[in-house]
Write an enzyme that holds these catalytic residues in place. Sequence first.
Site, PDB file in Angstrom:
ATOM      1  N   ARG A 103       7.970 -32.718  46.385  1.00  0.00           N
ATOM      2  CA  ARG A 103       8.375 -31.339  46.633  1.00  0.00           C
ATOM      3  C   ARG A 103       9.034 -30.763  45.380  1.00  0.00           C
ATOM      4  O   ARG A 103       9.739 -31.480  44.650  1.00  0.00           O
ATOM      5  CB  ARG A 103       9.384 -31.367  47.788  1.00  0.00           C
ATOM      6  CG  ARG A 103       9.910 -30.022  48.238  1.00  0.00           C
ATOM      7  CD  ARG A 103       8.844 -29.234  48.889  1.00  0.00           C
ATOM      8  NE  ARG A 103       9.355 -28.113  49.670  1.00  0.00           N
ATOM      9  CZ  ARG A 103       8.567 -27.123  50.074  1.00  0.00           C
ATOM     10  NH1 ARG A 103       7.273 -27.121  49.791  1.00  0.00           N
ATOM     11  NH2 ARG A 103       9.049 -26.141  50.805  1.00  0.00           N
ATOM     12  N   THR A 377      -1.231 -23.091  51.152  1.00  0.00           N
ATOM     13  CA  THR A 377      -1.066 -24.547  51.173  1.00  0.00           C
ATOM     14  C   THR A 377      -2.424 -25.149  51.502  1.00  0.00           C
ATOM     15  O   THR A 377      -3.348 -24.442  51.906  1.00  0.00           O
ATOM     16  CB  THR A 377       0.025 -24.949  52.190  1.00  0.00           C
ATOM     17  OG1 THR A 377       1.216 -24.253  51.893  1.00  0.00           O
ATOM     18  CG2 THR A 377       0.292 -26.438  52.225  1.00  0.00           C
ATOM     19  N   THR A 395       0.931 -27.683  47.915  1.00  0.00           N
ATOM     20  CA  THR A 395       1.138 -26.238  48.045  1.00  0.00           C
ATOM     21  C   THR A 395       1.626 -25.561  46.768  1.00  0.00           C
ATOM     22  O   THR A 395       2.304 -26.180  45.947  1.00  0.00           O
ATOM     23  CB  THR A 395       2.174 -25.976  49.169  1.00  0.00           C
ATOM     24  OG1 THR A 395       2.299 -24.586  49.391  1.00  0.00           O
ATOM     25  CG2 THR A 395       3.546 -26.546  48.841  1.00  0.00           C
ATOM     26  N   ASN A 397       2.855 -22.561  47.767  1.00  0.00           N
ATOM     27  CA  ASN A 397       3.525 -21.707  48.750  1.00  0.00           C
ATOM     28  C   ASN A 397       2.628 -20.532  49.094  1.00  0.00           C
ATOM     29  O   ASN A 397       1.751 -20.666  49.922  1.00  0.00           O
ATOM     30  CB  ASN A 397       4.916 -21.264  48.308  1.00  0.00           C
ATOM     31  CG  ASN A 397       5.742 -20.823  49.514  1.00  0.00           C
ATOM     32  OD1 ASN A 397       5.418 -21.190  50.640  1.00  0.00           O
ATOM     33  ND2 ASN A 397       6.765 -20.039  49.306  1.00  0.00           N
ATOM     34  N   ASP A 419      10.911 -20.732  50.019  1.00  0.00           N
ATOM     35  CA  ASP A 419      11.085 -21.636  51.165  1.00  0.00           C
ATOM     36  C   ASP A 419      12.558 -21.976  51.396  1.00  0.00           C
ATOM     37  O   ASP A 419      12.913 -22.582  52.398  1.00  0.00           O
ATOM     38  CB  ASP A 419      10.256 -22.916  50.992  1.00  0.00           C
ATOM     39  CG  ASP A 419       8.901 -22.799  51.674  1.00  0.00           C
ATOM     40  OD1 ASP A 419       8.702 -21.856  52.453  1.00  0.00           O
ATOM     41  OD2 ASP A 419       8.031 -23.661  51.432  1.00  0.00           O
ATOM     42  N   SER A 448      10.560 -27.615  53.845  1.00  0.00           N
ATOM     43  CA  SER A 448       9.125 -27.403  54.013  1.00  0.00           C
ATOM     44  C   SER A 448       8.750 -27.522  55.484  1.00  0.00           C
ATOM     45  O   SER A 448       9.536 -27.982  56.310  1.00  0.00           O
ATOM     46  CB  SER A 448       8.381 -28.475  53.206  1.00  0.00           C
ATOM     47  OG  SER A 448       7.005 -28.416  53.461  1.00  0.00           O
ATOM     48  N   SER A 449       7.534 -27.088  55.792  1.00  0.00           N
ATOM     49  CA  SER A 449       6.978 -27.313  57.139  1.00  0.00           C
ATOM     50  C   SER A 449       5.774 -28.255  57.069  1.00  0.00           C
ATOM     51  O   SER A 449       5.141 -28.526  58.094  1.00  0.00           O
ATOM     52  CB  SER A 449       6.518 -25.990  57.751  1.00  0.00           C
ATOM     53  OG  SER A 449       7.587 -25.109  57.889  1.00  0.00           O
ATOM     54  N   GLY A 469      -0.595 -23.600  56.302  1.00  0.00           N
ATOM     55  CA  GLY A 469      -0.240 -22.524  57.237  1.00  0.00           C
ATOM     56  C   GLY A 469       1.242 -22.236  57.356  1.00  0.00           C
ATOM     57  O   GLY A 469       1.677 -21.694  58.374  1.00  0.00           O
ATOM     58  N   GLY A 470       2.048 -22.611  56.355  1.00  0.00           N
ATOM     59  CA  GLY A 470       3.477 -22.284  56.406  1.00  0.00           C
ATOM     60  C   GLY A 470       4.125 -22.854  57.661  1.00  0.00           C
ATOM     61  O   GLY A 470       3.897 -24.009  58.028  1.00  0.00           O
TER      62      GLY A 470
HETATM   63  N1  GLY Z   1       5.341 -23.830  51.297  1.00  0.00           N
HETATM   64  C1  GLY Z   1       5.029 -24.149  52.611  1.00  0.00           C
HETATM   65  C2  GLY Z   1       5.781 -25.321  53.117  1.00  0.00           C
HETATM   66  O1  GLY Z   1       6.202 -26.148  52.344  1.00  0.00           O
HETATM   67  O2  GLY Z   1       5.968 -25.442  54.295  1.00  0.00           O
END
Ligand code: GLY
Length: 565
Positions: A103, A377, A395, A397, A419, A448-449, A469-470
């Site tokens: 990340r 992503t 990603t 983002n 984020d 993050s998701s 998909g965020g």
């Molecule tokens: N940038 C999307 C995530 O990390 O969830």
Amino acid sequence: MINNKFLVILFIGIFSITFSQNPNQLFSVKELTKTNKGMVVSAHSLASEAGALMLRQGGNAFDAAIATQLALAVVYPQAGNIGGGGFLVGHTSQGENFSLDYRETAPAKAHSNIFIDGDGKARTDWSQGGHLAVGVPGSIRGMEQSMKYAKLPWKILIAPAIKLAKHGFLISEEEANLLNTHRKDFIQYNAGKVAFVKDRPWKKGDLLIQKDLAKTLKRIAKKGAQEFYQGAIAKKIVKEMSRVKGLIQIEDLNNYKAIFREPLHFTYQDKDIYTMGLPSSGGIILGQILYMLDKENLSQYGQNSAEAVHIMVEAERRAYADRAEYMGDPAFTHDYTKYLLSPEYINSRWKSFSFGSPTPSSQFKNDKNAAKESTQTTHISVLDKWGNAASVTTTLNGYYGARVVVQGAGFLLNNEMDDFSIKPGVANMFGAVGGEANKVEPGKRMLSSMTPTLILKNKAVYMVVGTPGGTTIPTSVLQAIVNKDIFHTTASDAVNLPKFHHQWLPDVIYHESNFPENSLKQLQKMGYILKERSPIGRTEMIVVSQGGQTTAVADIRGDDSVAVE
Ligand code: GLY
């Protein structure tokens, strides 16, 4: 069942793609079943092919995952990257399960008020576009660290990406449209000419050549990750940053570390789920929801029936309220993972559920925000013939990240700073709100998701799954799993049937346009607010049947494609 006419299965039997002449990616393999063959699924056929080429050359799932990521950085610039970050959840045929966190981090010069202007206003325009939005990239370090599990030399893994960048490839309609949409930003944020802008609008089938990117990849092939974090590429990144208002300094790049972490593990039915823990909220949300669903007998209702959606939405609402309150980089904020997944907590969380009546989100906390739609992503699922598996979500983002191209190096930088919770209660581009736990701090990883996931049955890989998909990522992965394992759909239906999403705030059920009308009417009667939105995610799934056959499915929502060894 999904109508077969939507499943464009154009199987190209010739896999000896050289990536140097007449590269034609304008086909997609949407589903493939094989026995004892490795498979790769990604957002782009040329990237999947790059991964499969590694498998054919004797590489394993980790070789394929690295080559696919690098190829995506070329052929899928909207999300594939070397200027962003990602997560890998892996299983080896020796029985090791691991996760690798690459990340991005906040630069040392960043602080909690970095996106607040002189009037005290949160500036999402700064956190979402341009140089200030950029987090310290982790992808190249992550791929370097993944080499611990790979077999082939780095130079071989990077070769397809170099060829694709140097000789170009034919862009899809989606990519053409997105490049045209973001043209203004590319011009605004970049000083010189960039490969993503040309004199006339892009159209499907245009050749995209990225000469600077090819040179950068060649440098990385020759000198390794250190070229990116210490060498000539690092210097180019810093120069690009200093040109405008960017914060990244050479020390940020020198100090960047990818981190091997214990994967988040929980059991479900007769299976073991290995997924991504903090700094991703994805695995915790997935576990919380599955545990809450376990309290209801979901399978008695139909797939995407009003009753099933109602129960799932109520579990989603509760998990996402926890995301905003409790989750952030565990190096900076208390790690509540165990507590949030404990039976005591799940029981108490589910107590307020009453069948037939929605619990207003305001019951958990008062706030109002609007979610924006996005599918950025990208995810890669790989399973090799030995049983090694790699589930990678990576990603920039937003689409094309910060839309900043490092001058002379040809690659895009992320806008991952968005984020973070840039101000308590202010929604990010996914409509997610947060507070203290996810505030900006120097060196911190933004929440993050992303939910790259592996499911094991009797210690062998049963499913590899993930999606972009965020904030919709955890609920998309959830639906793919629930469709397959609770509603017993085919793998293809598990991925492609219409999806929905609830994330606590705003208090709305988002659904795809083809969602069953009858269910929507009943949900409305129950008191839910519904909103149709653009397609949710691009799920890439590999499932191993009891007979040992492997089925790989690429989402029909995009140009995603399966490739075989
Ligand atoms: N940038 C999307 C995530 O990390 O969830």
